[in-house]
Design a protein around this motif. Sequence first.
Motif, PDB file in Angstrom:
ATOM      1  N   ARG A  49       0.825  -1.202   0.000  1.00 46.58           N
ATOM      2  CA  ARG A  49       0.000   0.000   0.000  1.00 46.58           C
ATOM      3  C   ARG A  49       0.866   1.262   0.000  1.00 46.58           C
ATOM      4  O   ARG A  49       0.543   2.254  -0.649  1.00 46.58           O
ATOM      5  CB  ARG A  49      -0.914  -0.015   1.218  1.00 46.58           C
ATOM      6  CG  ARG A  49      -1.810   1.201   1.363  1.00 46.58           C
ATOM      7  CD  ARG A  49      -2.823   1.326   0.256  1.00 46.58           C
ATOM      8  NE  ARG A  49      -3.748   2.424   0.513  1.00 46.58           N
ATOM      9  CZ  ARG A  49      -4.315   3.170  -0.412  1.00 46.58           C
ATOM     10  NH1 ARG A  49      -4.058   2.958  -1.689  1.00 46.58           N
ATOM     11  NH2 ARG A  49      -5.136   4.138  -0.091  1.00 46.58           N
ATOM     12  N   LEU A  50       2.005   1.207   0.691  1.00 40.56           N
ATOM     13  CA  LEU A  50       2.930   2.348   0.713  1.00 40.56           C
ATOM     14  C   LEU A  50       3.481   2.622  -0.680  1.00 40.56           C
ATOM     15  O   LEU A  50       3.566   3.773  -1.105  1.00 40.56           O
ATOM     16  CB  LEU A  50       4.074   2.071   1.705  1.00 40.56           C
ATOM     17  CG  LEU A  50       5.175   3.138   1.765  1.00 40.56           C
ATOM     18  CD1 LEU A  50       4.605   4.477   2.216  1.00 40.56           C
ATOM     19  CD2 LEU A  50       6.301   2.687   2.699  1.00 40.56           C
ATOM     20  N   LEU A  51       3.835   1.558  -1.398  1.00 40.03           N
ATOM     21  CA  LEU A  51       4.371   1.714  -2.751  1.00 40.03           C
ATOM     22  C   LEU A  51       3.326   2.337  -3.670  1.00 40.03           C
ATOM     23  O   LEU A  51       3.637   3.239  -4.466  1.00 40.03           O
ATOM     24  CB  LEU A  51       4.812   0.356  -3.296  1.00 40.03           C
ATOM     25  CG  LEU A  51       5.450   0.347  -4.692  1.00 40.03           C
ATOM     26  CD1 LEU A  51       6.685   1.236  -4.735  1.00 40.03           C
ATOM     27  CD2 LEU A  51       5.807  -1.081  -5.098  1.00 40.03           C
ATOM     28  N   GLN A  52       2.085   1.894  -3.550  1.00 40.68           N
ATOM     29  CA  GLN A  52       1.009   2.471  -4.343  1.00 40.68           C
ATOM     30  C   GLN A  52       0.825   3.948  -4.031  1.00 40.68           C
ATOM     31  O   GLN A  52       0.675   4.778  -4.937  1.00 40.68           O
ATOM     32  CB  GLN A  52      -0.300   1.728  -4.090  1.00 40.68           C
ATOM     33  CG  GLN A  52      -1.466   2.302  -4.878  1.00 40.68           C
ATOM     34  CD  GLN A  52      -2.807   1.744  -4.422  1.00 40.68           C
ATOM     35  OE1 GLN A  52      -2.922   1.159  -3.355  1.00 40.68           O
ATOM     36  NE2 GLN A  52      -3.835   1.915  -5.238  1.00 40.68           N
ATOM     37  N   THR A  53       0.855   4.293  -2.744  1.00 40.28           N
ATOM     38  CA  THR A  53       0.653   5.682  -2.335  1.00 40.28           C
ATOM     39  C   THR A  53       1.770   6.578  -2.857  1.00 40.28           C
ATOM     40  O   THR A  53       1.522   7.690  -3.333  1.00 40.28           O
ATOM     41  CB  THR A  53       0.573   5.777  -0.802  1.00 40.28           C
ATOM     42  OG1 THR A  53      -0.494   4.948  -0.327  1.00 40.28           O
ATOM     43  CG2 THR A  53       0.319   7.212  -0.358  1.00 40.28           C
ATOM     44  N   ILE A  54       3.016   6.109  -2.772  1.00 43.38           N
ATOM     45  CA  ILE A  54       4.150   6.883  -3.277  1.00 43.38           C
ATOM     46  C   ILE A  54       3.992   7.148  -4.774  1.00 43.38           C
ATOM     47  O   ILE A  54       4.202   8.262  -5.261  1.00 43.38           O
ATOM     48  CB  ILE A  54       5.482   6.157  -2.991  1.00 43.38           C
ATOM     49  CG1 ILE A  54       5.768   6.141  -1.486  1.00 43.38           C
ATOM     50  CG2 ILE A  54       6.636   6.824  -3.743  1.00 43.38           C
ATOM     51  CD1 ILE A  54       6.957   5.292  -1.105  1.00 43.38           C
ATOM     52  N   MET A  55       3.587   6.110  -5.516  1.00 43.49           N
ATOM     53  CA  MET A  55       3.405   6.262  -6.957  1.00 43.49           C
ATOM     54  C   MET A  55       2.304   7.272  -7.263  1.00 43.49           C
ATOM     55  O   MET A  55       2.456   8.141  -8.142  1.00 43.49           O
ATOM     56  CB  MET A  55       3.053   4.905  -7.576  1.00 43.49           C
ATOM     57  CG  MET A  55       2.882   4.926  -9.081  1.00 43.49           C
ATOM     58  SD  MET A  55       4.403   5.401  -9.948  1.00 43.49           S
ATOM     59  CE  MET A  55       3.875   5.252 -11.653  1.00 43.49           C
ATOM     60  N   LEU A  56       1.206   7.214  -6.513  1.00 41.94           N
ATOM     61  CA  LEU A  56       0.108   8.148  -6.755  1.00 41.94           C
ATOM     62  C   LEU A  56       0.490   9.574  -6.367  1.00 41.94           C
ATOM     63  O   LEU A  56       0.045  10.538  -7.001  1.00 41.94           O
ATOM     64  CB  LEU A  56      -1.137   7.694  -5.999  1.00 41.94           C
ATOM     65  CG  LEU A  56      -1.798   6.413  -6.537  1.00 41.94           C
ATOM     66  CD1 LEU A  56      -2.970   6.004  -5.666  1.00 41.94           C
ATOM     67  CD2 LEU A  56      -2.251   6.593  -7.983  1.00 41.94           C
TER      68      LEU A  56
END
Length: 382
Positions: A49-56
Amino acid sequence: MKRIALLDILRGFAIIGTLGTNIWIFAYLGDLNLVFGNALEPWWSSGDRLLQTIMLILVNGKFLGMLTLLFGAGMELKRQKAVREGYTWPGVYIWSCALLLLDGLLHYILVMEYDVLMSYAITGMIVSLIIHRSRRFILVMMWLAGSIHVIGVTGITALLAFESGAALNGMDTITQLYAAGTWWEQVMFRLNHFGFFRAESIAIIPLNVFLFLLGAMFMRTGVFSNDESGRLKRRKLMIAGLGIGIPLNLLLLIPGGIMDLWVRYISAPVLTLGYLGIIAYGMEKGIFDRLFQRFGEIGKMALSCYILQNIIASILFYGWGLRFGGRPSSLYILLIWAGICLLLMIFSHLWLRFYPLGPVEWLWRKLSISPVSKVTSRDTSI
């Protein structure tokens, strides 16, 4: 007219960047609750979820804003051409917008429900009636459109704050359709829910008007010029865009997705200016020169690549294709995004070795000669 290399490179980054947002929608089979504002899984709950948030944080809304701004810059170039060649503005540009509206409608029906081209077409018709007016009038229209947009988004954000954890209804139906439905069933679903899926395209028109006009003003004041004045202006945009935009975009980290809408539609365009400056600086310094050339080639075929990347993503993730969609890991999604980007680079590089225009751009050039302007045969492509 000689092409402006910086515009092509920026356009290429914008196309790839919009896919960086849309890839999550494809991967999660249209479930926006899994992409934006998922209160059940805050960003610190897992590495995935952290990786997704960083990308967004990096891409969501930023490159869409850049693409919108570049449309305005392109419109200003065509207005200047109209002045030089002595024909009426907006004239046949309205015909080009009508073609874009048709293109967007077909893309919406056949490929993706969150197409932006229809909104651009309507915005183009509106802005074409403003862009030839005085600087004062343009600035007033920018202020008016920007104010309407900020007030609207802020109001919706305030309402969401009182309904913490609220989720969009009907996402289960959409995900089931994209997981198991046929392509034709998806087409009919988009047609039957046209109003629901096109609501965003209408709602963002004030923002589009503001960014179109901003892009036109940038072109008019030499922001994209390859001289010291242009470079200085872009450095100022980079400093201001990053300095203000980064803190504003970190609001995405607020739990519950309360600020997601505000970040996407208000914070993101600010950071877009910083990205514009960074990309321009990299081009000026020759950093990753060959990579920037590949982005420029995508930019020359922007419409073809935009449509193609969404077709590829549909094939990869939807049930009638390779069925990669559902709940894949964030790393897996990013690898697929990178793979599609590489394919677009190879495709555009090879295509432009043999043809001067992308396939959709070529068709656009042919169709953009309106019935009332065939005598002049002027180029009116967007």
